[in-house]
Write a protein that holds these residues in place. Structure first.
Motif, PDB file in Angstrom:
ATOM      1  N   UNK B  33      -9.908  -0.277   0.772  1.00 52.99           N
ATOM      2  CA  UNK B  33      -9.390   0.211  -0.503  1.00 52.99           C
ATOM      3  C   UNK B  33      -7.918  -0.094  -0.688  1.00 52.99           C
ATOM      4  N   UNK B  34      -7.231   0.788  -1.372  1.00 51.44           N
ATOM      5  CA  UNK B  34      -5.831   0.557  -1.723  1.00 51.44           C
ATOM      6  C   UNK B  34      -4.968   1.716  -1.230  1.00 51.44           C
ATOM      7  N   UNK B  35      -3.772   1.395  -0.829  1.00 52.49           N
ATOM      8  CA  UNK B  35      -2.844   2.458  -0.397  1.00 52.49           C
ATOM      9  C   UNK B  35      -1.589   2.400  -1.251  1.00 52.49           C
ATOM     10  N   UNK B  36      -1.275   3.509  -1.892  1.00 52.85           N
ATOM     11  CA  UNK B  36      -0.006   3.626  -2.601  1.00 52.85           C
ATOM     12  C   UNK B  36       0.513   5.052  -2.419  1.00 52.85           C
ATOM     13  N   UNK B  37       1.506   5.443  -3.179  1.00 52.41           N
ATOM     14  CA  UNK B  37       2.123   6.758  -2.946  1.00 52.41           C
ATOM     15  C   UNK B  37       1.154   7.914  -3.208  1.00 52.41           C
ATOM     16  N   UNK B  44      -1.703   8.681   6.451  1.00 55.94           N
ATOM     17  CA  UNK B  44      -0.762   8.881   7.547  1.00 55.94           C
ATOM     18  C   UNK B  44      -1.237  10.044   8.429  1.00 55.94           C
ATOM     19  N   UNK B  45      -1.633  11.126   7.790  1.00 60.00           N
ATOM     20  CA  UNK B  45      -2.081  12.303   8.544  1.00 60.00           C
ATOM     21  C   UNK B  45      -3.284  11.938   9.418  1.00 60.00           C
ATOM     22  N   UNK B  46      -4.207  11.165   8.861  1.00 58.66           N
ATOM     23  CA  UNK B  46      -5.398  10.770   9.620  1.00 58.66           C
ATOM     24  C   UNK B  46      -5.025   9.882  10.810  1.00 58.66           C
ATOM     25  N   UNK B  47      -4.111   8.938  10.579  1.00 60.34           N
ATOM     26  CA  UNK B  47      -3.739   8.008  11.653  1.00 60.34           C
ATOM     27  C   UNK B  47      -3.014   8.739  12.774  1.00 60.34           C
ATOM     28  N   UNK B  48      -2.346   9.802  12.413  1.00 58.36           N
ATOM     29  CA  UNK B  48      -1.581  10.535  13.431  1.00 58.36           C
ATOM     30  C   UNK B  48      -2.440  11.447  14.301  1.00 58.36           C
ATOM     31  N   UNK B  67      -1.604  -2.826  -0.545  1.00 57.64           N
ATOM     32  CA  UNK B  67      -0.686  -1.827   0.035  1.00 57.64           C
ATOM     33  C   UNK B  67       0.668  -2.009  -0.636  1.00 57.64           C
ATOM     34  N   UNK B  68       1.399  -0.929  -0.739  1.00 57.58           N
ATOM     35  CA  UNK B  68       2.719  -1.054  -1.329  1.00 57.58           C
ATOM     36  C   UNK B  68       3.783  -0.692  -0.302  1.00 57.58           C
ATOM     37  N   UNK B  69       5.026  -0.565  -0.731  1.00 60.99           N
ATOM     38  CA  UNK B  69       6.114  -0.343   0.225  1.00 60.99           C
ATOM     39  C   UNK B  69       5.977   0.998   0.940  1.00 60.99           C
ATOM     40  N   UNK B  70       5.318   1.956   0.311  1.00 63.77           N
ATOM     41  CA  UNK B  70       5.153   3.244   0.993  1.00 63.77           C
ATOM     42  C   UNK B  70       4.228   3.088   2.195  1.00 63.77           C
ATOM     43  N   UNK B  71       3.247   2.195   2.064  1.00 65.59           N
ATOM     44  CA  UNK B  71       2.348   1.941   3.189  1.00 65.59           C
ATOM     45  C   UNK B  71       3.100   1.208   4.298  1.00 65.59           C
ATOM     46  N   UNK B  72       4.008   0.326   3.892  1.00 63.62           N
ATOM     47  CA  UNK B  72       4.794  -0.404   4.903  1.00 63.62           C
ATOM     48  C   UNK B  72       5.652   0.604   5.684  1.00 63.62           C
ATOM     49  N   UNK B  73       6.232   1.577   4.981  1.00 60.20           N
ATOM     50  CA  UNK B  73       7.028   2.610   5.660  1.00 60.20           C
ATOM     51  C   UNK B  73       6.158   3.379   6.633  1.00 60.20           C
ATOM     52  N   UNK B  74       4.948   3.685   6.203  1.00 60.85           N
ATOM     53  CA  UNK B  74       4.008   4.404   7.078  1.00 60.85           C
ATOM     54  C   UNK B  74       3.791   3.607   8.364  1.00 60.85           C
TER      55      UNK B  74
END
Lengths: 716, 135
Positions: B33-37, B44-48, B67-74
């Motif tokens: 799917x897609x990841x944005x803000x 993030x919570x799931x990956x952690x 994915x957008x820049x928020x995903x890159x920050x993640x």
């Protein structure tokens, strides 16, 4: 702590300070009491309980027999069983209250079932002065009967004596007023209105200077509400309504110990007489000028609802025994009405919540289509629920509009509405046309609800590409098609029986053109219904009104229609739902989006932009890059909005000679200093466009992006 | 903690779906799917939820459309966190795909190479775990 004297233990009310005229009535001729029950053993039990009173008991074994007895004799009181074969209790009561000669006779309903609040209320509506559930407490029943017999005696004894005529009338009036506490006028008030009404009526009934009700539960939100005297000491009572003077003790330092708290835990009314109470309370009453005060707990079953109190200035006589009995009856009545109003308020909130959760939070955005919709819940709490609209996007670019109106109101209607909405969504998304979807939904409904009218419903499929629409209606009002040229016409055809009654009947589907510039209006009957007006006339009025305003944008159009068709915020009795759609003329070289400043809107923006860029023939990587750049710019707008609110952002895109110009703007309501693009997002935007300019101004941030449509031109 | 759900596309109302499975000390996370803000926080919570004992995490972005820049920050944050715990993050993103392009544009791959296939990712994690200085 103040010593509080509690009247009696349980059972018959007895004042702590008997008023001069409050003693038991002098021996008099027995009064007639009519006992009506279809079960012989119940009549026997009642007779046994009431015999000690020494009144004359007349037994009737049916409603009809009771009515016959009433023809020949006068009665002080009627005890009437609710559940009887043939003429039931409520029906019998209606006959009794409809007759001039028998109207004044108080009726106490008897029921074998545990107190169902709605049934109790129905009983009061039918003219009952009281309600007793079997098995009854002999003591309680006996004291209730005694109160009414005393009132009757007072009335009967004085009739004929000119000097006392007024007092006789007053006794009749008392019964009438008591009935006024349970009459239909209280039935549809909300809690605040109800309390205000009840305290006024009770204060008048007892000719007191002050009356008030303090309730359990959360503190009232209304401004000016004060904690009840005794709040916190009796399970957190809050003063909700006062009529007349300030309640005694409110301004007093001893307030927390006053009688309201004591009454909350007492089994019978508490009377406080200044002349007879001990020092601390005596002084407290003195200070406020209250001569006597009475407080009685309001209970629904065993549960404390609140406390009702009355107070009077001066040193006049306190309430007598009959008054206290009457007050207890009033308290029961008020408690029932309050419980009813609370249930009803809760239900109203629930229905509105349910209703709102089933309607689209926000209309989807479609290329070439303008959409607007409204839902107004009825101003009458009982009439809320059951109207809905829905808008769905189909895989092939078609758009489905749905409008419906479930029979009935309230939680049940809203629940059925949810069922229909979801069922219909499934059928439509599976690709069934309007007629097929309706016929399947009808079968589904018949399986759950049986064959009966469940709802009226209209399903319409708009096909922008074909510039046509198709619809089928299950007994719903016709759709209105509006031209750009001030013409408006109802579309006929496609009409089937209401949902639940279609069965195997074939459903015709109407197929009509929808030219660019034309709009469609779907609505529920709340929009047009007027008293004393035929449907044809109402429809015609809507048609003319809509035609005149068809030129407005659809949001404005909806507002104007609601305003101009005479929908008064204060008046509309039914739910209103309307949904309207316009086919825009195609200008493929431009894309214009306006979306709420919410994170979830970004996805929609990307979809629209991607689709548009593809139509413009942009290379795959250009589509990807520009969509990402716009998403970053819009995310910035969304993230820097002033918290949650009704803010929007806009995306304007235009194709000129192989180059795409895109502008992403915040539209007002932004904190200028925060609308800053920073870090990774900003860097990305500059990398993804041939030219990227970020304007930061007082009004917010504006990002301009320019990029050639052909691949391989981007900078890195 | 692992979540054993079959790999799937996100439901119509969902923007993305994350499937996590653990096998022989390696957690496999597949993001469709897609990841944005709007959903980056949940992802993030799931990956952690990654266990301390796991050797590393393979995040498969082959089914990720956007994915957008928020995903890159993640991903920056996740890589840093795992590194501190002696675990390895490997990201599978095929050359030419949208996520790959974003990771390249933002210089993410300078902090560690991206994988073209899951086999390479797994091998890299096992190799890192076998080194004496790790863990």
């Amino acid at each position: 702590m103040i010593a509080v004297e509690v009247a009696g233990d349980h059972g018959a009310p007895e004042p702590v300070v008997p008023a001069p005229d409050g003693g038991p009535a002098a021996p008099a001729a027995p009064a007639n009491v009519l006992l009506v029950d279809d079960h012989e053993e119940n009549l026997t039990a009642l007779s046994a309980v009431l015999e000690p009173l020494g009144e004359r008991l007349v037994l009737a074994r049916s409603g009809a027999e009771a009515l016959r007895a009433l023809l020949s004799e006068d009665f002080a009181l009627i005890l009437l069983d609710v559940h009887m074969p043939g003429l039931g209790g409520f029906e019998t009561a209606r006959y009794i209250t409809a007759r001039e000669r028998t109207r004044h006779i108080p009726i106490i309903f008897l029921t074998a079932f545990a107190a169902d609040i709605d049934e109790v209320f129905r009983g009061y509506e039918a003219g009952a002065v009281d309600y007793v559930t079997k098995p009854f407490e002999p003591e309680v029943l006996r004291s209730k009967v005694a109160v009414f017999v005393a009132l009757h005696r007072e009335r009967a004894q004085r009739i004929g004596a000119v000097a006392a005529q007024a007092k006789a009338e007053a006794a009749t009036e008392t019964i009438r007023k008591l009935q006024s506490l349970s009459d239909a006028a209280l039935a549809h008030l909300d809690l605040d209105e109800l309390l205000a009404e009840v305290v006024t009526r009770i204060r008048e009934l007892f000719d007191a200077d002050t009356a008030g009700i303090a309730l359990t539960g959360p503190a009232p939100g209304a401004a000016g509400a004060a904690p009840a005297p005794g709040a916190g000491r009796a399970g957190g009572l809050w003063l909700q309504a006062v009529d007349g003077l300030e309640p005694p003790g409110v301004a007093d330092p001893l307030a927390e110990n006053t009688f309201v708290a004591a009454a909350a835990v007492a089994a019978a009314p508490l009377v406080f007489d200044r002349r007879a109470t001990g020092p601390p309370l005596h002084e407290a009453l003195e200070k406020t000028g209250v001569g006597w005060a009475v407080a009685v707990a309001l209970r629904t079953g065993d549960e404390l609802t609140g406390v009702l109190y009355l107070g009077s200035l001066g040193a006049g006589a306190g309430p007598g025994a009959a008054d206290l009995g009457l007050l207890e009856l009033c308290a029961e009545r008020a408690a029932t009405a309050i419980a009813h109003a609370r249930t009803y308020e809760h239900e109203h909130e629930l229905v509105e919540l349910l209703q709102r959760s089933l309607l689209p939070q926000r209309l989807p955005i479609f290329p070439r289509l303008e959409l607007a919709a409204r839902y107004l819940p009825s101003v009458e709490a009982t009439a809320v629920g059951g109207d809905w609209y829905d808008v769905l996007r189909l895989a092939d670019g078609a758009v489905a509009l749905v409008i419906g109106d479930v029979v009935g109101h309230g939680v049940q209607a809203a629940t059925v509405m949810g069922e229909l909405r979801n069922g219909l969504r499934a059928y439509i998304l599976e690709g069934h046309g309007p007629a097929a979807a309706l016929s399947r939904l009808d079968a589904l409904v018949a399986a759950t609800h049986g064959t009966r009218m469940v709802a009226t419903l209209l399903v319409m499929l708009i096909e922008p590409e074909r510039e046509r629409l198709r619809f089928a209606s299950a007994g719903h009002l016709p759709p209105l098609r509006l031209g750009g040229d001030a013409a408006a016409e109802f579309l006929s055809g496609g009409l089937a029986p209401p949902l639940g009654m279609i069965g195997t009947a074939p459903i015709e589907e109407a197929d009509e053109p929808l030219a660019p510039g034309q709009a469609i209006l779907l609505f529920t009957d709340g929009l047009i219904e007027r008293r004393d007006e035929s449907l044809d006339r109402s429809l015609d009025r809507l048609r003319r009104c809509a035609a005149l305003r068809a030129g407005s944008d659809l949001e404005t159009f909806c507002d104007q229609i609601l305003e101009q068709t005479g929908i008064d915020e204060v008046e509309h009795r039914d739910d209103i739902a309307l949904v309207t759609l316009r086919l825009l003329s195609s200008r493929p070289e431009r894309l214009s989006l306006r979306l709420p400043a919410e994170p979830t809107a970004l996805r929609e923006m990307r979809r629209e932009l991607t689709a548009w860029l593809q139509t413009m023939g942009a290379a795959a990587e250009v589509v990807e890059d520009l969509t990402l750049a716009c998403s970053e710019a819009a995310a910035n707008a969304v993230e820097h909005a002033y918290g949650p609110g009704d803010f929007e952002f806009e995306v304007e895109a235009e194709h000129r000679d192989g180059t795409v110009h895109i502008e992403v703007r915040d539209t007002g309501g932004w904190r200028p200093a925060r609308g800053q693009l920073r870090g990774t997002g900003l860097k990305l935007i500059h990398q993804l466009a041939d030219t990227a300019v970020v304007h930061r101004g007082e009004e917010g941030t504006r990002v301009e992006l320019i990029r050639r449509l052909a691949a391989g031109e981007d900078v890195e | 903690m692992t979540r054993a759900a079959p790999e799937r596309d996100p439901a119509p109302d969902e923007l993305a779906s994350l499937t996590m499975n653990e096998r022989d000390g390696i957690v496999w996370a597949s993001l469709a799917g897609e990841v944005d803000i709007s959903n980056v926080g949940m992802i993030e919570a799931d990956l952690h939820t990654l266990r301390n004992e796991a050797l590393g995490l393979v995040l498969d972005l082959r089914g990720t459309g956007f994915i957008d820049s928020s995903a890159v920050s993640l991903l920056h944050g996740l890589r840093e966190r795992l590194r501190r715990r002696g675990q390895t993050l490997r990201i599978v993103a095929v050359a030419g795909s949208a996520p790959r392009r974003v990771l390249e544009l933002t210089g993410f791959e300078r902090g560690g190479p991206l994988d073209e296939a899951v086999d390479g990712a797994e091998a890299a994690i096992r190799a890192a775990a076998a080194r004496p200085d790790s863990g």
